[in-house]
Design a protein around this motif. Structure first.
Motif, mmCIF file in Angstrom:
data_model
loop_
_atom_site.group_PDB
_atom_site.id
_atom_site.type_symbol
_atom_site.label_atom_id
_atom_site.label_comp_id
_atom_site.label_asym_id
_atom_site.label_seq_id
_atom_site.Cartn_x
_atom_site.Cartn_y
_atom_site.Cartn_z
ATOM 1 N N PHE A 1 0.850 -1.182 0.000
ATOM 2 C CA PHE A 1 0.000 0.000 0.000
ATOM 3 C C PHE A 1 0.891 1.238 0.000
ATOM 4 C CE2 PHE A 1 -1.949 3.448 2.459
ATOM 5 C CZ PHE A 1 -3.064 3.712 1.671
ATOM 6 N N TYR A 2 0.526 2.215 -0.829
ATOM 7 C CA TYR A 2 1.266 3.470 -0.912
ATOM 8 C C TYR A 2 0.294 4.639 -0.800
ATOM 9 C CZ TYR A 2 4.838 0.442 -3.003
ATOM 10 O OH TYR A 2 5.739 -0.563 -3.245
ATOM 11 N N GLU A 3 0.576 5.541 0.092
ATOM 12 C CA GLU A 3 -0.153 6.799 0.200
ATOM 13 C C GLU A 3 0.756 7.890 -0.350
ATOM 14 O OE1 GLU A 3 -2.906 9.745 0.943
ATOM 15 O OE2 GLU A 3 -3.177 7.573 0.945
ATOM 16 N N ASN A 4 0.229 8.688 -1.299
ATOM 17 C CA ASN A 4 1.088 9.604 -2.044
ATOM 18 C C ASN A 4 0.510 11.010 -2.125
ATOM 19 O OD1 ASN A 4 2.591 7.160 -3.680
ATOM 20 N ND2 ASN A 4 0.381 6.865 -3.672
ATOM 21 N N GLN A 5 1.386 11.976 -2.054
ATOM 22 C CA GLN A 5 1.094 13.337 -2.468
ATOM 23 C C GLN A 5 2.277 13.804 -3.310
ATOM 24 O OE1 GLN A 5 1.010 12.853 1.197
ATOM 25 N NE2 GLN A 5 -1.086 12.119 0.856
ATOM 26 N N GLY A 6 1.973 14.480 -4.411
ATOM 27 C CA GLY A 6 3.070 14.883 -5.265
ATOM 28 C C GLY A 6 2.714 16.001 -6.218
ATOM 29 N N LYS A 7 3.734 16.767 -6.565
ATOM 30 C CA LYS A 7 3.642 17.775 -7.620
ATOM 31 C C LYS A 7 4.578 17.315 -8.731
ATOM 32 C CE LYS A 7 4.287 22.657 -8.705
ATOM 33 N NZ LYS A 7 4.854 23.955 -8.242
ATOM 34 N N PHE A 8 4.040 17.103 -9.922
ATOM 35 C CA PHE A 8 4.766 16.434 -10.991
ATOM 36 C C PHE A 8 5.273 17.425 -12.040
ATOM 37 C CE2 PHE A 8 2.211 13.069 -9.176
ATOM 38 C CZ PHE A 8 3.066 11.967 -9.218
ATOM 39 N N PRO A 9 6.202 16.967 -12.898
ATOM 40 C CA PRO A 9 6.606 17.793 -14.039
ATOM 41 C C PRO A 9 5.422 18.190 -14.891
ATOM 42 C CG PRO A 9 8.120 15.952 -13.762
ATOM 43 C CD PRO A 9 6.981 15.724 -12.796
ATOM 44 N N GLY A 10 5.614 19.179 -15.742
ATOM 45 C CA GLY A 10 4.515 19.784 -16.465
ATOM 46 C C GLY A 10 3.711 18.824 -17.315
ATOM 47 N N TYR A 11 4.368 17.948 -18.079
ATOM 48 C CA TYR A 11 3.622 17.085 -18.997
ATOM 49 C C TYR A 11 2.841 16.011 -18.251
ATOM 50 C CZ TYR A 11 7.018 13.221 -18.667
ATOM 51 O OH TYR A 11 7.807 12.182 -18.225
ATOM 52 N N ILE A 12 3.373 15.526 -17.106
ATOM 53 C CA ILE A 12 2.636 14.553 -16.297
ATOM 54 C C ILE A 12 1.466 15.240 -15.597
ATOM 55 C CG2 ILE A 12 2.784 12.901 -14.399
ATOM 56 C CD1 ILE A 12 5.698 12.489 -15.089
ATOM 57 N N ASP A 13 1.696 16.455 -15.111
ATOM 58 C CA ASP A 13 0.630 17.229 -14.479
ATOM 59 C C ASP A 13 -0.503 17.474 -15.472
ATOM 60 O OD1 ASP A 13 -0.014 19.141 -12.009
ATOM 61 O OD2 ASP A 13 -0.453 20.255 -13.846
ATOM 62 N N ALA A 14 -0.148 17.818 -16.717
ATOM 63 C CA ALA A 14 -1.170 18.059 -17.738
ATOM 64 C C ALA A 14 -1.938 16.780 -18.055
ATOM 65 C CB ALA A 14 -0.506 18.612 -19.002
ATOM 66 N N TRP B 1 -6.779 10.698 -8.733
ATOM 67 C CA TRP B 1 -6.220 11.634 -7.770
ATOM 68 C C TRP B 1 -7.285 12.629 -7.315
ATOM 69 C CZ3 TRP B 1 -6.378 16.843 -8.999
ATOM 70 C CH2 TRP B 1 -6.572 17.163 -10.347
ATOM 71 N N LYS B 2 -7.002 13.262 -6.190
ATOM 72 C CA LYS B 2 -7.823 14.367 -5.726
ATOM 73 C C LYS B 2 -6.910 15.553 -5.434
ATOM 74 C CE LYS B 2 -7.835 12.613 -0.946
ATOM 75 N NZ LYS B 2 -8.684 12.165 0.187
ATOM 76 N N ASN C 1 -4.946 22.572 -4.930
ATOM 77 C CA ASN C 1 -5.049 22.055 -6.298
ATOM 78 C C ASN C 1 -3.752 22.215 -7.094
ATOM 79 O OD1 ASN C 1 -6.593 20.633 -8.200
ATOM 80 N ND2 ASN C 1 -7.174 22.513 -9.257
ATOM 81 N N LYS C 2 -2.640 22.447 -6.392
ATOM 82 C CA LYS C 2 -1.348 22.539 -7.068
ATOM 83 C C LYS C 2 -0.678 21.175 -7.199
ATOM 84 C CE LYS C 2 -0.442 27.225 -5.380
ATOM 85 N NZ LYS C 2 0.470 28.081 -4.576
ATOM 86 N N ALA C 3 -1.148 20.212 -6.407
ATOM 87 C CA ALA C 3 -0.539 18.882 -6.387
ATOM 88 C C ALA C 3 -1.637 17.825 -6.354
ATOM 89 C CB ALA C 3 0.396 18.736 -5.188
#
Length: 525
Positions: free
Chosen positions: A135-148, A162-163, A168-170
């Motif tokens: 089990f993995y609990e994650n929070q992350g801010k990704f590079p631009g193309y992954i974020d898009a 994701w939520k 709403n930045k990550a």
């Protein structure tokens, strides 16, 4: 970088790779060496094209320092043992904390980071029953193309929905997988899991890959000498179709897969693949699991045809030829739909839907131990894997069940890695060409669009639409701390350039982190 220079780099890399492969396919992670592959087929029951996820592997490395010296509890847990570890004749058990903490910078999305806390438990009861769950609990801010990608699809690549997080930045998301594996006989393996599967000998698979998110499945694997037969039933999620109701959640679809792998000789192996995808409910109401596909030993296409169903049938071929002790040529062909007269006519009919793969892999290149390489070409014609609706197309959770580029593409992937003691370096160069859609068109790249909205009936070809080129270059340098859980300190750099007549997107990404686990996550798209 000019196209001429890109081709030069790729050709140089391929020449270096062509000297010598081996990736064992058990649970390959993004730091899992290509050297785990077995290049040759033989009569002892090893079949390289079906990746086995029933054992959580560990690096086979020499101990740090003097192995006879008594170490402290902290030293052993950090560098050589699971957090909890019990080994007895009748059972084994282990448990670990799996961190994935990363800090980075993207030229598009500024500072990036990942905060993952993972837990894994697993073990053995008797000689024939294995289990694990993670089990993995994650929070992350990704590079631009992954974020898009995440914002347009609602999912993190390969890791589910994701939520919003941090205004709403990550992204905030969770990931779980599990497996119960029982071997009632030497030749028979039963697996009940929630995870991924992979069929093939390459880095990508055009038959069934581990690109998309986890899903529930039941798998029967029978191995008798040179022949291995696999049947799997699985349930997939369609996020692109409106929810039937809040209580029922997302719409579902089912899949049944048959795969016969035959080691013809110590050099040649042939695999035959077939699958049917059907929707869980249709206009007549709830359909659920179709009992017509329950028999594990059958040809699926005649059954699908005989019941007059609208189900999605695909057939495929996997080939591997060992060119040497540590090298092999491999390839795949997937057929979604075609008409013979339309193929021979050569008019580019939209319904001639097929794809393929051709690759070469080698290990111990230039006779250097643990220097490994792979180069392969993958392609799919427009509209391959798409259907009238996403309720029975070849996708799960918004991502293809094959190559992450979907259809209407050709790509060239090159991967090389080298390990020295606990030091590990990996490099990748990927060059792709595909056709995107402009407003109001469907040229067959996005498999989640209905093929009934196609723009062209004839004259279809790979790259049609907005012709786009993609260059992805990635390098990783890491030091392994603990071989049991792949805990490592890692430094990574990646560059991505996507361009056509209307855009020129460039992104340079740096990251450093403390990482663990053997998960395979694909961000090279």
């Amino acid at each position: 970088m000019q196209m001429k220079n890109v081709v030069t780099v790729l050709l140089t890399m391929c020449c270096c790779m062509a000297m010598g492969s081996r990736i064992y396919a058990q649970n390959p992670g993004d730091q899992y060496s290509l050297g785990f592959y077995h290049a040759t087929g033989d009569s002892s029951g090893f079949h390289s094209s079906l990746r086995d996820y029933n054992v959580r592997p560990a690096w086979n490395l020499p101990p740090l320092g003097d192995s006879t010296k008594k170490r402290s509890w902290w030293h052993r847990k950090l560098f050589s043992e699971h957090l909890l570890e019990y080994n007895q004749p009748d059972y084994d058990f282990y448990a670990d904390f799996l961190p994935d903490f990363q800090l980075g910078h993207s030229s598009v999305n500024s500072n990036t980071w990942l905060n993952t806390r993972g837990v894994i438990v697993g073990g053995r009861l008797g000689k024939n029953f294995h289990f694990y769950s993670e089990f993995y609990e994650n929070q992350g801010k990704f590079p631009g193309y992954i974020d898009a990608f995440g914002r347009s699809t609602g999912v993190v690549p390969g890791q589910g929905e994701w939520k919003p997080y941090s205004g709403n930045k990550a992204f905030d998301f969770a990931y779980v997988s599990a497996l119960l594996d029982y071997k009632p006989a030497k030749f028979l393996d039963l697996q009940l899991g929630y995870g991924k599967n992979f069929i093939g000998d390459g880095y990508r698979s055009m038959l069934l890959s581990d690109v998309a998110f986890n899903y529930p499945y039941f798998k029967i694997v029978a191995t008798v000498g040179k022949i291995q037969y696999t049947t799997m039933w699985a349930q997939f999620i369609d996020r692109d179709y409106p929810k039937a109701s809040y209580e029922n959640g997302y719409r579902k679809k089912w899949g049944v897969f048959n795969y016969l792998d035959w080691n013809v000789s110590k050099k040649l192996s042939i695999g035959l693949f077939e699958t049917i995808i059907w929707q869980d409910s249709d206009s007549s109401g709830k359909r659920g699991f179709d009992m017509s596909y329950l028999n594990p030993i059958m040809f699926l296409r005649p059954v699908e045809f005989s019941v007059g169903s609208p189900d999605n049938a695909l057939i495929g071929l996997n080939l591997k030829y060992a060119t040497g002790k540590n090298s092999s040529l491999y390839g795949q062909f997937i057929l979604d739909e075609f008409k013979f007269k339309e193929v021979t006519a050569g008019n580019g009919w939209w319904g001639n839907k097929f794809g393929g793969q051709l690759g070469f892999r080698a290990n111990d290149a230039f006779k250097v131990k643990d220097l490994n390489g792979l180069t392969e070409i993958n392609f799919a014609r427009p509209f391959t894997f798409s259907q009238r609706t996403t309720l029975n197309n070849y996708s799960h959770y918004g991502q293809p069940l094959t190559d992450p580029l979907g259809a209407n593409f050709v790509e060239w992937v090159n991967v090389a890695d080298y390990r020295y003691r606990r030091w590990f370096v990996r490099g990748e160069i990927m060059l792709a060409h595909y056709g995107l859609d402009s407003t109001g068109t469907n040229f067959g790249h996005d498999i989640n669009k209905s093929y009934e909205t196609r723009t062209l009936e004839y004259g279809n070809h790979i790259g049609q639409g907005v012709a786009t080129n993609l260059l992805y270059v990635q390098g990783t340098f890491s030091y392994l701390l603990n071989p049991k859980n792949n805990l490592r300190i890692e430094l990574g750099v990646a560059g991505r350039k996507e361009s056509n007549d209307v855009m020129d997107k460039k992104e340079l990404i740096f990251s450093i982190g403390l990482r663990a686990s053997f998960r395979q996550l694909y961000y090279d798209f």
